[in-house]
Structures are given as C-alpha cells and as structure tokens.
Motif scaffolding. Structure first.
Motif, PDB file in Angstrom:
ATOM      1  N   PRO A 193       1.804 -12.145  -1.766  1.00  0.00           N
ATOM      2  CA  PRO A 193       3.233 -11.795  -1.811  1.00  0.00           C
ATOM      3  C   PRO A 193       3.508 -10.323  -2.137  1.00  0.00           C
ATOM      4  CG  PRO A 193       2.806 -13.833  -3.018  1.00  0.00           C
ATOM      5  CD  PRO A 193       1.476 -13.205  -2.728  1.00  0.00           C
ATOM      6  N   HIS A 194       2.497  -9.604  -2.606  1.00  0.00           N
ATOM      7  CA  HIS A 194       2.723  -8.226  -3.061  1.00  0.00           C
ATOM      8  C   HIS A 194       1.985  -7.208  -2.193  1.00  0.00           C
ATOM      9  CE1 HIS A 194       4.430 -10.200  -6.529  1.00  0.00           C
ATOM     10  NE2 HIS A 194       3.299 -10.859  -6.703  1.00  0.00           N
ATOM     11  N   LYS A 195       1.595  -7.623  -0.992  1.00  0.00           N
ATOM     12  CA  LYS A 195       0.826  -6.733  -0.115  1.00  0.00           C
ATOM     13  C   LYS A 195       1.597  -5.473   0.248  1.00  0.00           C
ATOM     14  CE  LYS A 195      -2.546  -9.666   2.233  1.00  0.00           C
ATOM     15  NZ  LYS A 195      -2.993 -10.206   3.543  1.00  0.00           N
ATOM     16  N   GLU A 196       2.904  -5.613   0.460  1.00  0.00           N
ATOM     17  CA  GLU A 196       3.694  -4.449   0.859  1.00  0.00           C
ATOM     18  C   GLU A 196       3.961  -3.524  -0.321  1.00  0.00           C
ATOM     19  OE1 GLU A 196       7.212  -5.472   2.957  1.00  0.00           O
ATOM     20  OE2 GLU A 196       6.167  -6.649   4.490  1.00  0.00           O
ATOM     21  N   ALA A 197       4.204  -4.104  -1.486  1.00  0.00           N
ATOM     22  CA  ALA A 197       4.500  -3.283  -2.671  1.00  0.00           C
ATOM     23  C   ALA A 197       3.248  -2.623  -3.226  1.00  0.00           C
ATOM     24  CB  ALA A 197       5.155  -4.143  -3.744  1.00  0.00           C
ATOM     25  N   ALA A 198       2.117  -3.316  -3.116  1.00  0.00           N
ATOM     26  CA  ALA A 198       0.848  -2.783  -3.634  1.00  0.00           C
ATOM     27  C   ALA A 198      -0.196  -2.899  -2.528  1.00  0.00           C
ATOM     28  CB  ALA A 198       0.427  -3.552  -4.880  1.00  0.00           C
ATOM     29  N   LEU A 199      -0.299  -1.849  -1.746  1.00  0.00           N
ATOM     30  CA  LEU A 199      -1.100  -1.888  -0.521  1.00  0.00           C
ATOM     31  C   LEU A 199      -2.582  -2.178  -0.775  1.00  0.00           C
ATOM     32  CD1 LEU A 199       0.435   1.158   1.403  1.00  0.00           C
ATOM     33  CD2 LEU A 199       0.981  -1.272   1.645  1.00  0.00           C
ATOM     34  N   HIS A 200      -3.093  -1.759  -1.919  1.00  0.00           N
ATOM     35  CA  HIS A 200      -4.531  -1.886  -2.180  1.00  0.00           C
ATOM     36  C   HIS A 200      -4.862  -3.045  -3.112  1.00  0.00           C
ATOM     37  CE1 HIS A 200      -5.502   1.885  -0.152  1.00  0.00           C
ATOM     38  NE2 HIS A 200      -4.421   2.390  -0.740  1.00  0.00           N
ATOM     39  N   LEU A 201      -3.875  -3.894  -3.412  1.00  0.00           N
ATOM     40  CA  LEU A 201      -4.095  -4.945  -4.396  1.00  0.00           C
ATOM     41  C   LEU A 201      -5.225  -5.886  -3.989  1.00  0.00           C
ATOM     42  CD1 LEU A 201      -3.336  -6.379  -6.997  1.00  0.00           C
ATOM     43  CD2 LEU A 201      -1.557  -7.610  -5.745  1.00  0.00           C
ATOM     44  N   GLU A 202      -5.191  -6.385  -2.759  1.00  0.00           N
ATOM     45  CA  GLU A 202      -6.232  -7.320  -2.333  1.00  0.00           C
ATOM     46  C   GLU A 202      -7.594  -6.647  -2.283  1.00  0.00           C
ATOM     47  OE1 GLU A 202      -6.922 -10.968   0.796  1.00  0.00           O
ATOM     48  OE2 GLU A 202      -5.442  -9.440   1.308  1.00  0.00           O
ATOM     49  N   GLU A 203      -7.605  -5.403  -1.823  1.00  0.00           N
ATOM     50  CA  GLU A 203      -8.863  -4.645  -1.760  1.00  0.00           C
ATOM     51  C   GLU A 203      -9.443  -4.458  -3.157  1.00  0.00           C
ATOM     52  OE1 GLU A 203     -10.323  -0.115  -0.649  1.00  0.00           O
ATOM     53  OE2 GLU A 203      -8.354  -0.826   0.022  1.00  0.00           O
ATOM     54  N   ASP A 204      -8.581  -4.089  -4.096  1.00  0.00           N
ATOM     55  CA  ASP A 204      -9.047  -3.881  -5.475  1.00  0.00           C
ATOM     56  C   ASP A 204      -9.489  -5.193  -6.106  1.00  0.00           C
ATOM     57  OD1 ASP A 204      -8.610  -1.184  -5.335  1.00  0.00           O
ATOM     58  OD2 ASP A 204      -6.666  -1.245  -6.333  1.00  0.00           O
ATOM     59  N   TYR A 205      -8.756  -6.245  -5.818  1.00  0.00           N
ATOM     60  CA  TYR A 205      -9.111  -7.553  -6.381  1.00  0.00           C
ATOM     61  C   TYR A 205     -10.473  -8.008  -5.846  1.00  0.00           C
ATOM     62  CZ  TYR A 205      -9.230 -12.576  -7.152  1.00  0.00           C
ATOM     63  OH  TYR A 205      -9.628 -13.848  -7.487  1.00  0.00           O
ATOM     64  N   ASP A 206     -10.678  -7.893  -4.542  1.00  0.00           N
ATOM     65  CA  ASP A 206     -11.960  -8.290  -3.948  1.00  0.00           C
ATOM     66  C   ASP A 206     -13.107  -7.458  -4.513  1.00  0.00           C
ATOM     67  OD1 ASP A 206     -10.766 -10.240  -2.402  1.00  0.00           O
ATOM     68  OD2 ASP A 206     -10.603  -8.993  -0.615  1.00  0.00           O
ATOM     69  N   ALA A 207     -12.838  -6.173  -4.737  1.00  0.00           N
ATOM     70  CA  ALA A 207     -13.869  -5.306  -5.321  1.00  0.00           C
ATOM     71  C   ALA A 207     -14.202  -5.765  -6.738  1.00  0.00           C
ATOM     72  CB  ALA A 207     -13.392  -3.861  -5.323  1.00  0.00           C
ATOM     73  N   ALA A 208     -13.156  -6.159  -7.480  1.00  0.00           N
ATOM     74  CA  ALA A 208     -13.368  -6.634  -8.842  1.00  0.00           C
ATOM     75  C   ALA A 208     -14.200  -7.903  -8.860  1.00  0.00           C
ATOM     76  CB  ALA A 208     -12.017  -6.874  -9.527  1.00  0.00           C
ATOM     77  N   CYS A 209     -13.942  -8.792  -7.895  1.00  0.00           N
ATOM     78  CA  CYS A 209     -14.716 -10.044  -7.812  1.00  0.00           C
ATOM     79  C   CYS A 209     -16.180  -9.776  -7.505  1.00  0.00           C
ATOM     80  CB  CYS A 209     -14.117 -10.959  -6.738  1.00  0.00           C
ATOM     81  SG  CYS A 209     -12.531 -11.685  -7.208  1.00  0.00           S
ATOM     82  N   ASN A 210     -16.461  -8.630  -6.909  1.00  0.00           N
ATOM     83  CA  ASN A 210     -17.836  -8.254  -6.593  1.00  0.00           C
ATOM     84  C   ASN A 210     -18.452  -7.379  -7.678  1.00  0.00           C
ATOM     85  OD1 ASN A 210     -18.014  -9.586  -4.076  1.00  0.00           O
ATOM     86  ND2 ASN A 210     -16.890  -7.929  -3.080  1.00  0.00           N
ATOM     87  N   GLY A 211     -17.764  -7.303  -8.822  1.00  0.00           N
ATOM     88  CA  GLY A 211     -18.314  -6.569  -9.951  1.00  0.00           C
ATOM     89  C   GLY A 211     -17.929  -5.112 -10.019  1.00  0.00           C
ATOM     90  N   GLU A 212     -17.072  -4.659  -9.106  1.00  0.00           N
ATOM     91  CA  GLU A 212     -16.668  -3.253  -9.073  1.00  0.00           C
ATOM     92  C   GLU A 212     -15.250  -3.118  -9.629  1.00  0.00           C
ATOM     93  OE1 GLU A 212     -17.070  -2.054  -5.020  1.00  0.00           O
ATOM     94  OE2 GLU A 212     -19.045  -2.969  -4.823  1.00  0.00           O
ATOM     95  N   VAL A 213     -15.067  -3.489 -10.883  1.00  0.00           N
ATOM     96  CA  VAL A 213     -13.731  -3.496 -11.472  1.00  0.00           C
ATOM     97  C   VAL A 213     -13.191  -2.079 -11.558  1.00  0.00           C
ATOM     98  CG1 VAL A 213     -12.341  -4.104 -13.483  1.00  0.00           C
ATOM     99  CG2 VAL A 213     -14.267  -5.553 -12.801  1.00  0.00           C
ATOM    100  N   PRO A 214     -12.097  -1.772 -10.848  1.00  0.00           N
ATOM    101  CA  PRO A 214     -11.518  -0.425 -10.901  1.00  0.00           C
ATOM    102  C   PRO A 214     -10.832  -0.175 -12.236  1.00  0.00           C
ATOM    103  CG  PRO A 214     -10.126  -1.884  -9.614  1.00  0.00           C
ATOM    104  CD  PRO A 214     -11.367  -2.671  -9.964  1.00  0.00           C
ATOM    105  N   THR A 215     -10.774   1.077 -12.626  1.00  0.00           N
ATOM    106  CA  THR A 215     -10.091   1.418 -13.870  1.00  0.00           C
ATOM    107  C   THR A 215      -8.628   1.000 -13.807  1.00  0.00           C
ATOM    108  OG1 THR A 215     -11.550   3.311 -14.154  1.00  0.00           O
ATOM    109  CG2 THR A 215      -9.550   3.293 -15.472  1.00  0.00           C
ATOM    110  N   ASN A 216      -8.006   1.242 -12.674  1.00  0.00           N
ATOM    111  CA  ASN A 216      -6.623   0.829 -12.450  1.00  0.00           C
ATOM    112  C   ASN A 216      -6.472   0.300 -11.037  1.00  0.00           C
ATOM    113  OD1 ASN A 216      -5.185   1.752 -14.954  1.00  0.00           O
ATOM    114  ND2 ASN A 216      -6.076   3.688 -14.317  1.00  0.00           N
TER     115      ASN A 216
END
Length: 220
Positions: A193-216
C-alpha cells in the motif's frame, strides 16, 4: 538409521505400552505418527521413561488433551528433568519473567525449551531492548520466539518503524500482529500500500530479510 531401534524393540513389552500411554494423553493416530517421526524414542524407550516424559510435559504447564501437548512431549523427550528446570530458569532470567510468566510462555510455545541460549539471548535483546516490548507481552505471545530473528522479526520491525515514524500507517498495529503474519500477508498489508509514497520500501525490506538491514529505510 533414525527408526532402526523400532525394529529391534519388543512389540508387546515396549512399543504397545508406549503407544497406549500416548493415546491415553488424548493423541490420535495422526498425532502419534507425527510425534514419533520427530521423536521415535517415545515408542522405543522403556515405558517408565515415556511415562516420566509425559509427566514432565504436564509439569511445564501443558495439560493432556490440549492442542500443544504433542509439542510439549517433543520438546522434553530428549531432556532430563534437571535440564528442563535449568532451561526454564534460563528463560526466566533472560526475558525477565516472573514464575507465572515463564510458565505461561513455555505452555504456549513448548519448543522454546529447545532453543539455544545464544538464540534466546539475541531475541531478548532485540524484543525488549530494541523493539521495546514488555516481558509479559512476550510471555503471552511466546510463539514469536520461534520466528527467525534476522529473516522475519528484525526486518518487519524496521519496516513498520519506518512507516510509523513517517505517518504512513493509518492504525497502530501491534508488533505481535506484524510478526505473526505470513510473508505474503505482511507485504500486502504493510509494504504494497505504500509503494508510491516510499519507492524503495519493498527493496529495503527484501534486503533486510536477506541480512542487509539498512541504517534507514528510504523514501527516494
């Protein structure tokens, strides 16, 4: 082989009595089959030992006939009584639980007894110190201790924290709700639901699930 002992066990003096004990706990044939696949010793051990295992499962607060009793039997099947007591004490200290709370936690999620000390310590530090959950809240929902810290708990916490801090959530969902959802449902409710407001949210979330937790998590 895992089941080789069954072939050498005395059917009348060992297997049948043990089967009767398990059935007497309210376990159906399907439950017994599932249980003995993961813990075949419940059919091959001395019947007195199996009765002791049943008593131990009850002593951790899981009543016979309950939905969790099979899981309780599996959790204590390979542990001595003193080992169970030591693990309960470790849980109490690690999660800052009262006697009542540790009993509640173990009865709701018996497999917590089989978690390593390191695993439990890391979950405690994250859930209490970082996510800010109260110990009693964790005890009441101890099933979350079975979820992957790096693959589920931490990434979802960061994603929802990002949404909350940026005013993107219309309602304040509890972290228990956040943690228990399937991955598909979590993404449907909190990511897509927030893809338009936060363009990188899914990308950052998937990275976090793979152990690459971004600082923000990022907006742009």
């Amino acid at each position: 082989m895992k089941f080789s002992n069954i072939l050498s066990c005395n059917l009348e003096r060992v297997v049948k009595p043990n089967l009767a004990v398990l059935q007497g706990c309210g376990l159906g044939d399907c439950d017994v089959a599932k249980l003995c696949i993961s813990a075949p010793r419940l059919l091959t051990n001395n019947p007195k030992r199996v009765q002791a295992i049943v008593a131990c499962a009850q002593n951790i607060g899981v009543p016979r006939g309950s939905r969790m009793f099979r899981h309780a039997l599996r959790a204590v099947a390979s542990l001595r009584e003193e080992e169970v007591a030591a693990r309960v004490e470790y849980l109490r200290n690690t999660f800052r639980w009262t006697d009542a709370e540790v009993g509640m936690a173990v009865s709701k999620f018996p497999p917590v007894l089989n978690k390593s000390k390191e695993s439990l310590q890391r979950r405690s530090e994250f859930l209490i110190s970082e996510a800010g959950l109260e110990p009693v809240h964790i005890a009441q929902r101890s099933v979350i201790l079975g979820h992957s810290l790096e693959g589920r708990l931490r990434p979802r916490y960061y994603a929802v924290k990002f949404l909350k801090e940026n005013g993107l959530l219309k309602r304040d969902s509890s972290y228990y709700t956040v943690f228990k959802e399937s991955d598909m449902t979590f993404k449907k409710k909190f990511i897509h639901p927030h893809k338009e407001a936060a363009l990188h949210l899914e990308e950052d979330y998937d990275a976090a699930c793979n152990g690459e937790v971004p600082t923000n998590f990022r907006f742009t």
